[in-house]
Design a protein around this motif. Structure first.
Motif, PDB file in Angstrom:
ATOM      1  N   ALA A 117     -13.390 120.543  98.446  1.00 12.48           N
ATOM      2  CA  ALA A 117     -13.867 120.545  97.063  1.00 12.48           C
ATOM      3  C   ALA A 117     -13.812 121.951  96.458  1.00 12.48           C
ATOM      4  CB  ALA A 117     -15.290 119.997  97.001  1.00 12.48           C
ATOM      5  N   MET A 118     -14.275 122.942  97.199  1.00 14.76           N
ATOM      6  CA  MET A 118     -14.331 124.302  96.647  1.00 14.76           C
ATOM      7  C   MET A 118     -12.939 124.865  96.386  1.00 14.76           C
ATOM      8  SD  MET A 118     -17.570 126.149  98.538  1.00 14.76           S
ATOM      9  CE  MET A 118     -16.945 125.892 100.206  1.00 14.76           C
ATOM     10  N   VAL A 119     -12.029 124.664  97.332  1.00 18.11           N
ATOM     11  CA  VAL A 119     -10.670 125.190  97.149  1.00 18.11           C
ATOM     12  C   VAL A 119      -9.963 124.467  96.003  1.00 18.11           C
ATOM     13  CG1 VAL A 119      -8.387 125.383  98.218  1.00 18.11           C
ATOM     14  CG2 VAL A 119     -10.439 125.970  99.527  1.00 18.11           C
ATOM     15  N   ALA A 120     -10.089 123.140  95.952  1.00 17.86           N
ATOM     16  CA  ALA A 120      -9.440 122.386  94.871  1.00 17.86           C
ATOM     17  C   ALA A 120      -9.989 122.794  93.515  1.00 17.86           C
ATOM     18  CB  ALA A 120      -9.641 120.887  95.091  1.00 17.86           C
ATOM     19  N   LEU A 121     -11.295 123.015  93.431  1.00 22.64           N
ATOM     20  CA  LEU A 121     -11.900 123.450  92.167  1.00 22.64           C
ATOM     21  C   LEU A 121     -11.374 124.821  91.756  1.00 22.64           C
ATOM     22  CD1 LEU A 121     -14.000 123.068  89.896  1.00 22.64           C
ATOM     23  CD2 LEU A 121     -15.688 124.139  91.415  1.00 22.64           C
ATOM     24  N   ALA A 122     -11.334 125.750  92.712  1.00 24.88           N
ATOM     25  CA  ALA A 122     -10.868 127.100  92.417  1.00 24.88           C
ATOM     26  C   ALA A 122      -9.407 127.105  91.978  1.00 24.88           C
ATOM     27  CB  ALA A 122     -11.055 128.001  93.646  1.00 24.88           C
ATOM     28  N   VAL A 123      -8.577 126.336  92.677  1.00 23.54           N
ATOM     29  CA  VAL A 123      -7.149 126.282  92.333  1.00 23.54           C
ATOM     30  C   VAL A 123      -6.949 125.640  90.967  1.00 23.54           C
ATOM     31  CG1 VAL A 123      -4.927 125.259  92.955  1.00 23.54           C
ATOM     32  CG2 VAL A 123      -6.367 126.275  94.720  1.00 23.54           C
ATOM     33  N   SER A 124      -7.620 124.530  90.729  1.00 24.78           N
ATOM     34  CA  SER A 124      -7.453 123.815  89.464  1.00 24.78           C
ATOM     35  C   SER A 124      -7.888 124.657  88.274  1.00 24.78           C
ATOM     36  CB  SER A 124      -8.246 122.501  89.506  1.00 24.78           C
ATOM     37  OG  SER A 124      -8.082 121.779  88.315  1.00 24.78           O
ATOM     38  N   ILE A 125      -9.023 125.323  88.410  1.00 23.16           N
ATOM     39  CA  ILE A 125      -9.580 126.057  87.273  1.00 23.16           C
ATOM     40  C   ILE A 125      -8.817 127.351  87.001  1.00 23.16           C
ATOM     41  CG2 ILE A 125     -11.303 127.572  88.356  1.00 23.16           C
ATOM     42  CD1 ILE A 125     -13.332 126.422  86.296  1.00 23.16           C
ATOM     43  N   THR A 126      -8.034 127.832  87.991  1.00 26.93           N
ATOM     44  CA  THR A 126      -7.240 129.045  87.780  1.00 26.93           C
ATOM     45  C   THR A 126      -5.777 128.759  87.471  1.00 26.93           C
ATOM     46  OG1 THR A 126      -6.935 129.213  90.191  1.00 26.93           O
ATOM     47  CG2 THR A 126      -8.717 130.498  89.217  1.00 26.93           C
ATOM     48  N   VAL A 127      -5.235 127.691  88.040  1.00 22.67           N
ATOM     49  CA  VAL A 127      -3.829 127.359  87.782  1.00 22.67           C
ATOM     50  C   VAL A 127      -3.653 126.773  86.381  1.00 22.67           C
ATOM     51  CG1 VAL A 127      -1.935 125.800  88.447  1.00 22.67           C
ATOM     52  CG2 VAL A 127      -3.199 127.048  90.198  1.00 22.67           C
ATOM     53  N   THR A 128      -4.626 126.001  85.908  1.00 29.08           N
ATOM     54  CA  THR A 128      -4.492 125.355  84.599  1.00 29.08           C
ATOM     55  C   THR A 128      -4.247 126.345  83.468  1.00 29.08           C
ATOM     56  OG1 THR A 128      -5.899 123.526  85.342  1.00 29.08           O
ATOM     57  CG2 THR A 128      -5.545 123.744  82.972  1.00 29.08           C
ATOM     58  N   PRO A 129      -5.030 127.460  83.349  1.00 25.67           N
ATOM     59  CA  PRO A 129      -4.730 128.410  82.268  1.00 25.67           C
ATOM     60  C   PRO A 129      -3.373 129.086  82.413  1.00 25.67           C
ATOM     61  CG  PRO A 129      -6.437 129.278  83.733  1.00 25.67           C
ATOM     62  CD  PRO A 129      -6.250 127.835  84.075  1.00 25.67           C
ATOM     63  N   LEU A 130      -2.890 129.223  83.653  1.00 29.91           N
ATOM     64  CA  LEU A 130      -1.542 129.771  83.837  1.00 29.91           C
ATOM     65  C   LEU A 130      -0.513 128.817  83.245  1.00 29.91           C
ATOM     66  CD1 LEU A 130      -1.762 131.087  87.520  1.00 29.91           C
ATOM     67  CD2 LEU A 130      -1.978 132.390  85.399  1.00 29.91           C
ATOM     68  N   LEU A 131      -0.706 127.500  83.486  1.00 29.78           N
ATOM     69  CA  LEU A 131       0.207 126.515  82.908  1.00 29.78           C
ATOM     70  C   LEU A 131       0.120 126.528  81.386  1.00 29.78           C
ATOM     71  CD1 LEU A 131      -0.255 123.431  85.285  1.00 29.78           C
ATOM     72  CD2 LEU A 131       1.567 125.145  85.295  1.00 29.78           C
ATOM     73  N   ILE A 132      -1.082 126.706  80.862  1.00 30.07           N
ATOM     74  CA  ILE A 132      -1.251 126.752  79.402  1.00 30.07           C
ATOM     75  C   ILE A 132      -0.402 127.873  78.816  1.00 30.07           C
ATOM     76  CG2 ILE A 132      -2.885 127.218  77.526  1.00 30.07           C
ATOM     77  CD1 ILE A 132      -5.051 125.879  79.238  1.00 30.07           C
ATOM     78  N   ARG A 133      -0.465 129.050  79.439  1.00 28.40           N
ATOM     79  CA  ARG A 133       0.303 130.189  78.919  1.00 28.40           C
ATOM     80  C   ARG A 133       1.810 129.953  79.035  1.00 28.40           C
ATOM     81  NH1 ARG A 133      -4.093 133.230  81.091  1.00 28.40           N
ATOM     82  NH2 ARG A 133      -3.062 133.570  83.093  1.00 28.40           N
ATOM     83  N   VAL A 134       2.241 129.433  80.179  1.00 28.20           N
ATOM     84  CA  VAL A 134       3.680 129.196  80.386  1.00 28.20           C
ATOM     85  C   VAL A 134       4.199 128.136  79.418  1.00 28.20           C
ATOM     86  CG1 VAL A 134       5.398 128.298  81.999  1.00 28.20           C
ATOM     87  CG2 VAL A 134       3.651 129.906  82.804  1.00 28.20           C
ATOM     88  N   PHE A 135       3.472 127.017  79.305  1.00 30.33           N
ATOM     89  CA  PHE A 135       3.923 125.926  78.443  1.00 30.33           C
ATOM     90  C   PHE A 135       3.868 126.322  76.967  1.00 30.33           C
ATOM     91  CE2 PHE A 135       2.498 122.635  81.845  1.00 30.33           C
ATOM     92  CZ  PHE A 135       3.619 122.950  82.598  1.00 30.33           C
ATOM     93  N   THR A 136       2.881 127.118  76.597  1.00 35.95           N
ATOM     94  CA  THR A 136       2.785 127.582  75.204  1.00 35.95           C
ATOM     95  C   THR A 136       3.956 128.500  74.874  1.00 35.95           C
ATOM     96  OG1 THR A 136       0.362 127.424  75.238  1.00 35.95           O
ATOM     97  CG2 THR A 136       1.355 128.803  73.528  1.00 35.95           C
ATOM     98  N   ARG A 137       4.287 129.397  75.824  1.00 33.39           N
ATOM     99  CA  ARG A 137       5.398 130.327  75.613  1.00 33.39           C
ATOM    100  C   ARG A 137       6.714 129.582  75.432  1.00 33.39           C
ATOM    101  NH1 ARG A 137       5.335 132.920  80.277  1.00 33.39           N
ATOM    102  NH2 ARG A 137       3.536 134.137  79.587  1.00 33.39           N
TER     103      ARG A 137
END
Length: 362
Positions: free
Chosen positions: A8-28
């Protein structure tokens, strides 16, 4: 329990940090969602919001599951199992179908991607492969991940589907659950929050099955599930992955999960229902998704038979929007319905256990 917390902790950490990276890449790269022209007018402002955020959920799901097993190996825990890998494989395969659908939408700049037949072909192919493999890989107790018996909270030994019946049931469940979650994914955070609640309840179901496994002690009320602890890791990782994604997907959404996430999460629910042998219990736990897809079917039947509409718009979360409810009000109230459904499913699960063991509540 330690592995469940790590997942649970690792999945939460990965999800909450990878999602904004995708936001920036997809927006660009201007990979933004197209909005249905016939949808609520308030949704037009969402056009261009990054989509395919389901990639973050899948990455977090696998990372949480993998990390839990790395920790488990450090103190002699068991490795990955057929059940866990099959469920994750089904979710990933359906996520790939959804990813292709999202890519077509973005490349063609339209709100429709794969044709209905193309999407069904992908779903059915994934379901058949999952169903065939689920009847193999016998564990030490002779159990396979799937069962030919009809299951409510556990197998009904007197009712067998046979190989063909099991595969047809698997196809129905995979197609139904993946489409139900996809249909529910029409408001900011609605699907992510609701699936998170359903998976959270299944963390308890699978862990209870593990602590009361017939492989440990064959007593009245024990469960004949091949790998309940590993499935608990999948559920914990899935719950946390949805929660981390919801941080960015809650209204107003910074990113949508797209079909990539919706089909994957629907496949997760279908796969878990089969491998935990609780196919009919999942109907209670996921009652919100059942209601959503039924609202679409009823709308179609009603219009084709009477030329009138039962709802202002289907799926019926849009009906409440068109009656004047703010989007956030619809989302929160539907989350409450999802929570009630999950609690009802847990009560039914525990009640069946008490009945089987002849126990009573204090």
């Amino acid at each position: 329990m330690r592995q469940i917390l790590v997942a649970a902790m690792v999945a939460l950490a990965v999800s909450i940090t990878v999602t904004p990276l995708l936001i920036r890449v997809f927006t660009r790269h201007r990979l933004g969602q197209q909005i249905r022209a016939d949808g609520p007018a308030s949704h037009l402002a969402k056009r261009g919001t990054p989509t395919m955020g389901g990639l973050a959920i899948l990455i977090a799901l696998w990372c949480g599951y993998g990390a839990a097993h790395l920790v488990g190996m450090s103190y002699g825990g068991t490795g990955t199992t057929a059940s866990g890998l099959l469920v994750l494989g089904l979710a990933t395969a359906l996520g790939a179908v959804g990813f292709l659908d999202d890519v077509i939408k973005l490349s063609q700049q339209r709100s429709l991607g794969l044709t209905a037949s193309g999407k069904y072909l992908g779903q059915v192919s994934a379901a058949v492969l999952f169903g065939v493999l689920a009847l193999h890989f016998r564990g030490g107790s002779g159990l396979t991940p799937g069962s030919r018996q009809v299951s409510i909270v556990r197998d009904i030994s007197t009712v067998s589907l046979g190989l063909t019946g099991f595969l047809l049931a698997a196809i129905f469940l995979v197609v139904a659950w993946s489409n139900a979650v996809n249909i529910t994914d029409g408001l900011d955070g609605l699907a992510a929050g609701s699936v998170g609640l359903a998976l959270g309840s299944y963390v308890l179901v699978t862990f209870w099955q593990y602590t009361h496994s017939c492989a440990v002690k064959a007593v009245p009320g024990c469960y004949t599930v091949r790998d309940p602890l590993d499935l608990a890791l999948v559920c914990a990782a899935g719950t946390a992955a949805c929660t981390g994604f919801l941080w960015w997907n809650a209204a107003p959404a910074k990113i949508f999960m797209g079909d990539t996430g919706a089909l994957a999460l629907g496949g997760l629910l279908a796969g878990l229902s089969i491998t935990t042998r609780t196919e009919l219990l999942m109907v209670a736990v996921g009652a919100l998704f059942v209601a959503e897809i039924l609202s679409v079917l009823l709308q179609i039947v009603m219009f084709r038979t009477t030329r009138t509409r039962l709802f202002k718009m289907a799926p019926f979360h849009h009906h409440f929007e068109l009656t004047g409810w703010p989007e956030t009000t619809v989302i929160i109230r539907f989350w409450l319905l999802a929570a009630i459904a999950s609690a009802t499913g847990l009560i039914a699960f525990y009640g069946e256990h008490l009945t089987t063991t002849g126990s009573r509540l204090p």
